[in-house]
Enzyme design. Sequence first.
Site, PDB file in Angstrom:
ATOM      1  N   HIS A 160      19.864  31.341  48.777  1.00  0.00           N
ATOM      2  CA  HIS A 160      20.748  30.196  49.087  1.00  0.00           C
ATOM      3  C   HIS A 160      21.433  29.662  47.812  1.00  0.00           C
ATOM      4  CE1 HIS A 160      18.472  29.982  52.943  1.00  0.00           C
ATOM      5  NE2 HIS A 160      17.448  30.276  52.155  1.00  0.00           N
ATOM      6  N   SER A 281      44.749  31.445  29.357  1.00  0.00           N
ATOM      7  CA  SER A 281      45.633  30.608  30.154  1.00  0.00           C
ATOM      8  C   SER A 281      46.818  30.218  29.291  1.00  0.00           C
ATOM      9  CB  SER A 281      44.872  29.353  30.593  1.00  0.00           C
ATOM     10  OG  SER A 281      45.786  28.311  30.870  1.00  0.00           O
ATOM     11  N   LYS A 287      40.639  28.508  27.683  1.00  0.00           N
ATOM     12  CA  LYS A 287      40.251  29.333  28.819  1.00  0.00           C
ATOM     13  C   LYS A 287      40.092  30.812  28.484  1.00  0.00           C
ATOM     14  CE  LYS A 287      39.893  28.380  32.678  1.00  0.00           C
ATOM     15  NZ  LYS A 287      40.878  28.019  33.709  1.00  0.00           N
ATOM     16  N   GLU A 294      37.766  38.936  39.366  1.00  0.00           N
ATOM     17  CA  GLU A 294      38.514  38.155  40.362  1.00  0.00           C
ATOM     18  C   GLU A 294      39.468  39.049  41.156  1.00  0.00           C
ATOM     19  OE1 GLU A 294      39.867  33.987  38.987  1.00  0.00           O
ATOM     20  OE2 GLU A 294      39.539  35.119  37.154  1.00  0.00           O
ATOM     21  N   LYS A 329      49.665  57.171  56.446  1.00  0.00           N
ATOM     22  CA  LYS A 329      49.663  57.518  55.021  1.00  0.00           C
ATOM     23  C   LYS A 329      49.601  56.339  54.078  1.00  0.00           C
ATOM     24  CE  LYS A 329      51.668  61.631  56.391  1.00  0.00           C
ATOM     25  NZ  LYS A 329      51.502  61.039  57.756  1.00  0.00           N
TER      26      LYS A 329
HETATM   27  N1  ARG Z   1      56.036  63.112  58.776  1.00  0.00           N
HETATM   28  C1  ARG Z   1      55.186  63.480  59.836  1.00  0.00           C
HETATM   29  C2  ARG Z   1      53.853  62.725  59.733  1.00  0.00           C
HETATM   30  O1  ARG Z   1      53.639  62.155  58.736  1.00  0.00           O
HETATM   31  C3  ARG Z   1      54.939  64.936  59.817  1.00  0.00           C
HETATM   32  C4  ARG Z   1      54.670  65.545  61.152  1.00  0.00           C
HETATM   33  C5  ARG Z   1      55.877  65.391  61.998  1.00  0.00           C
HETATM   34  N2  ARG Z   1      55.787  66.120  63.217  1.00  0.00           N
HETATM   35  C6  ARG Z   1      56.674  65.955  64.176  1.00  0.00           C
HETATM   36  N3  ARG Z   1      56.552  66.693  65.231  1.00  0.00           N
HETATM   37  N4  ARG Z   1      57.652  65.093  64.084  1.00  0.00           N
HETATM   38  O2  ARG Z   1      53.051  62.687  60.623  1.00  0.00           O
END
Ligand code: ARG
Length: 469
Positions: A160, A281, A287, A294, A329
């Site tokens: 605690h 700072s 500081k 952080e 991605k």
């Molecule tokens: N740029 C696409 C992705 O990141 C690649 C695959 C695209 N395939 C398609 N049939 N349009 O998923």
Amino acid sequence: MTQQTNQSWGGRFSEPTDAFVAAFTASIGFDQRLYHHDIRGSIAHATMLARVGVLTDDERDAIVEGLNDIERDIEAGNIEWSVELEDIHMNIEARLTDKIGITGKKLHTGRSRNDQIATDIRLYLRDEIDAIGSELGRLREGMIELADRHADTIMPGFTHLQTAQPVTFGHHVLAWQEMITRDHERLMDCRRRVNILPLGAAALAGTTYPIDRHVTAELLGFDRPAENSLDAVSDRDFAIEFTSFASILLMHMSRISEELVLWSSAQFDFIDLPDRFCTGSSIMPQKKNPDVPELVRGKTGRVYGHLMSLLTLMKSQPLAYNKDNQEDKEPLFDSVDTVKGCLRAFADMIPAIEPKKTSMYEAARKGFSTATDLADYLVRAGVAFRDAHEIVGTSVAYGIKQGKDLSDMTLEELRQFSSDIHEDVFDVLTLEGSVAARNHIGGTAPHQVRASAQRARDALKPAHAGGAQ
Ligand code: ARG
């Protein structure tokens, strides 16, 4: 900018893609990061196609040479990515055809961008997992060494955030090491599911060419081909798993950061973070801010966000590939970058932490941290634990009134509360006696901490040698 329909799939289209739509649907802005793995995947695919007689050896050689050339061009900065060509796959393929002519157009035989992208991300992530794995090893090593150096350094242990019982700083640091070790294990477990080959699944159903997926798998170092083509092109749970590993790791690093921030404050004054990990700072000259911990604490939020993005991205997708998957991605890449940045900072910083021993020791003396030891002492003298608890509670109340810790009281003072207290009580009321008494596996006794550090070191050796646990 071209006014023609797209050269890769424009055959059935009667007008070019709207310029905004082309930019909106393109992924080249971020998937260019995959160029190396895209090229490796294509080289393996072409090699396999030649092995099974779909390409001639000459065609394969021209393709392989062309692709290697393109990789050099990219690395020399001699390539301009085209949004009309949508993604990394079509950019590289178009470039290959420019370079080697009609043979370049044969590379995509028996393949689709769907199995291609799934393969690229797995190859990319596998490399990043290995890099992250060795950073985790470096961090663990730093923690083990720090803990070993401070197996005797006493500090207050908290529950605690109130002083509870004395522990050693080494013991505390080894607790961190346990967390990071579990994260390392989770990462290596995730790697097993990443290392499966999607290529050969083609668009979704497989291909009519006599491909040999075992050859491709072996060329690319995958453990085996994916079992089901529909699953192979659409599965992204390996990315979710990685991001969940990343979230748990960052959660741990954030907890550690929180302690470092608290401990480096003037109020705690437990540690000194080397200046190179701090900033000043612009207005307050006194500081020294613990920016690195952080920021690590702050970056945890974005990684949790990426995990939520990926889970939500996948939740309603019917089989098989959907364009939604293109959105996998950026969260994945940013999770990788964030984890690598935070780990590098931590692996450099943790072993450089200097505990302020006197200040930790003084803090442990405050707050009656050896009260449990006094209760245990009474139990050993035959008092029932509940009664012992009561006796010690009364002694603590007296100590608060008098402004005295238990170890500062005289024998006479202590004996007002129980006649079972004798001269040897001071052996357990000292901080050294208290930590030394917790002498079993997992306890804070200095020699247990050293033994635990040794076991941690031994566990690390195979991880370093094989990249896995
Ligand atoms: N740029 C696409 C992705 O990141 C690649 C695959 C695209 N395939 C398609 N049939 N349009 O998923």
